[in-house]
Design an enzyme around this catalytic site. Structure first.
Site, PDB file in Angstrom:
ATOM      1  N   GLY A 157       0.825  -1.208   0.000  1.00 22.74           N
ATOM      2  CA  GLY A 157       0.000   0.000   0.000  1.00 22.74           C
ATOM      3  C   GLY A 157       0.853   1.248   0.000  1.00 22.74           C
ATOM      4  N   GLY A 200       0.582   5.793   0.703  1.00 21.93           N
ATOM      5  CA  GLY A 200      -0.239   6.938   1.090  1.00 21.93           C
ATOM      6  C   GLY A 200       0.680   8.098   1.407  1.00 21.93           C
ATOM      7  N   GLY A 201       0.427   9.253   0.838  1.00 28.39           N
ATOM      8  CA  GLY A 201       1.257  10.420   1.163  1.00 28.39           C
ATOM      9  C   GLY A 201       2.723  10.088   0.972  1.00 28.39           C
ATOM     10  N   SER A 202       3.481  10.189   2.059  1.00 29.57           N
ATOM     11  CA  SER A 202       4.926   9.936   1.925  1.00 29.57           C
ATOM     12  C   SER A 202       5.286   8.547   2.447  1.00 29.57           C
ATOM     13  CB  SER A 202       5.686  10.997   2.736  1.00 29.57           C
ATOM     14  OG  SER A 202       5.119  11.078   4.043  1.00 29.57           O
ATOM     15  N   ASP A 247     -10.167   7.710  13.787  1.00 30.38           N
ATOM     16  CA  ASP A 247     -10.427   7.498  12.356  1.00 30.38           C
ATOM     17  C   ASP A 247     -10.406   6.009  12.030  1.00 30.38           C
ATOM     18  OD1 ASP A 247      -8.737   8.348   9.244  1.00 30.38           O
ATOM     19  OD2 ASP A 247     -10.863   8.051   9.682  1.00 30.38           O
TER      20      ASP A 247
HETATM   21  C1  LIG Z   1      -3.566  -5.900   1.501  1.00 30.05           C
HETATM   22  N1  LIG Z   1      -2.681  -6.601   2.419  1.00 30.05           N
HETATM   23  C2  LIG Z   1      -2.255  -6.166   3.660  1.00 30.05           C
HETATM   24  C3  LIG Z   1      -1.434  -7.154   4.177  1.00 30.05           C
HETATM   25  N2  LIG Z   1      -0.775  -7.177   5.384  1.00 30.05           N
HETATM   26  C4  LIG Z   1      -0.315  -6.078   6.058  1.00 30.05           C
HETATM   27  N3  LIG Z   1      -0.679  -4.837   5.618  1.00 30.05           N
HETATM   28  C5  LIG Z   1      -0.219  -3.743   6.271  1.00 30.05           C
HETATM   29  N4  LIG Z   1      -0.600  -2.491   5.818  1.00 30.05           N
HETATM   30  C6  LIG Z   1      -1.579  -2.344   4.713  1.00 30.05           C
HETATM   31  C7  LIG Z   1      -1.239  -1.108   3.888  1.00 30.05           C
HETATM   32  C8  LIG Z   1      -2.285  -0.843   2.827  1.00 30.05           C
HETATM   33  C9  LIG Z   1      -3.694  -0.733   3.418  1.00 30.05           C
HETATM   34  C10 LIG Z   1      -4.036  -1.985   4.210  1.00 30.05           C
HETATM   35  C11 LIG Z   1      -3.003  -2.259   5.291  1.00 30.05           C
HETATM   36  C12 LIG Z   1       0.619  -3.914   7.401  1.00 30.05           C
HETATM   37  C13 LIG Z   1       1.282  -3.071   8.322  1.00 30.05           C
HETATM   38  C14 LIG Z   1       1.280  -1.652   8.361  1.00 30.05           C
HETATM   39  N5  LIG Z   1       1.274  -0.503   8.357  1.00 30.05           N
HETATM   40  C15 LIG Z   1       1.961  -3.887   9.224  1.00 30.05           C
HETATM   41  N6  LIG Z   1       1.744  -5.172   8.891  1.00 30.05           N
HETATM   42  C16 LIG Z   1       0.938  -5.229   7.802  1.00 30.05           C
HETATM   43  N7  LIG Z   1       0.469  -6.310   7.136  1.00 30.05           N
HETATM   44  C17 LIG Z   1      -1.359  -8.135   3.204  1.00 30.05           C
HETATM   45  N8  LIG Z   1      -2.115  -7.785   2.161  1.00 30.05           N
END
Ligand SMILES: Cn1cc(Nc2nc(NC3CCCCC3)c3c(C#N)c[nH]c3n2)cn1
Length: 279
Positions: free
Chosen positions: A18, A20-22, A133
């Site tokens: 993912g 977002g911003g920076s 939020d």
């Molecule tokens: C789609 N997806 C997500 C995972 N697992 C995951 N996503 C994390 N952030 C995502 C960033 C985008 C938006 C949704 C959360 C974090 C994280 C932080 N910050 C720490 N551990 C994580 N694990 C596997 N597939």
């Protein structure tokens, strides 16, 4: 394939989860092929407030590690003048992506996830943090549990566009408590400090509503201004279609009370009959 070095350890990037911003969040492997998530925060063009908020969020995440398994594990972090690396456990999927992929949620799964969300939010409240939020993208599924990945202090992260997330959760009003919209005092940034823990209860109620009725209470109102008016308007009755689980229906109705003082608390929710784990 790209790699990054955090405090002398090398990590190989599998994919970007993912951005977002920076900030960017990556799925990475260490040399033992262990999976991690790394949040990379570019500080080059970040303002002092963003830098301050990011450090504050990491300090809280680090401190709260010891209090609950429902807070994402933080293994290490590296802060320099130009970037921050945060090394964390990697969830299988975030709750928003998971909800969008499900046509229905099974009652026991919903009940377990609810208990984990309450425990995570109770932990931050016990340490004086109100998220303000909360939305499904703030939780990740780790094995069969849910973990909170951020405390709403730093910037927002939304899923990477390549993961075809159309309605990315950043900036959504669907989970916003009425008191956050009504709060007119001072510039908006301060409004969050005016929202107490009951604001997070409203947002959690919206998430549970999603897991029950497949949409959040105000999702069908697409005009953002009309949506905000409906959230604060006591004459706009939230629909609670009848369901067999009467305890669940009661929880939803008590979370989605517009007056925060009359709204149920996290402690009362943890004692509610809905959570006595008889499926
Ligand atoms: C789609 N997806 C997500 C995972 N697992 C995951 N996503 C994390 N952030 C995502 C960033 C985008 C938006 C949704 C959360 C974090 C994280 C932080 N910050 C720490 N551990 C994580 N694990 C596997 N597939």
């Amino acid at each position: 394939n790209e790699s990054m070095t955090i405090r002398g350890k090398q990590f190989f990037i599998l994919k970007m989860i993912g951005r977002g911003g920076s900030s960017k969040v990556y799925q990475v492997l260490d040399e033992k092929k262990q999976l991690f998530a790394v949040k990379y925060i570019d500080l080059e063009d970040a303002d002092a407030q963003t830098v301050e908020n990011s450090k504050n969020e990491i300090e809280h995440l680090n401190h709260l590690q010891q209090y609950s398994d429902q807070i994402i594990k933080l293994y290490d972090y590296e802060i320099t003048n130009s970037y921050i690396y945060v090394l964390m456990e990697c969830g299988n999927l975030d709750l928003n992506t998971w909800l969008q992929s499900r046509t229905s949620v099974n009652p026991l799964e919903r009940k377990l996830y609810w208990k984990y969300m309450l425990e995570a939010v109770q932990t931050i409240h016990k340490h004086g943090i109100v998220h303000g939020d909360l939305k499904p993208a703030n939780f990740v599924i780790v094995n069969a549990t849910l973990k909170l990945i951020d405390f709403g202090i730093a910037s927002r992260i939304q899923p990477d566009v390549t993961s075809i997330m159309k309605d990315t959760q950043a900036g959504t009003l669907n989970y916003m408590p009425p008191e956050a919209i009504k709060d007119t005092s001072s510039q908006h940034g301060k409004a969050r400090s005016k929202i107490g823990p009951k604001g997070d209860v409203w947002s959690l109620g919206c998430i549970l509503y999603c897991m029950t009725y497949r949409k959040s209470p105000f999702q069908s109102i697409t005009n953002q201004i009309s949506k905000m008016h409906a959230i604060i308007n006591p004459s706009h009755k939230i629909a609670f279609p009848d369901i067999s689980e009467k305890d669940l229906l009661d929880v939803l109705k008590r979370c989605l009370v517009r007056n925060p003082r009359e709204r149920i608390s996290i402690v009362e929710l943890l004692e509610h009959p809905y959570l006595q784990l008889k499926p």
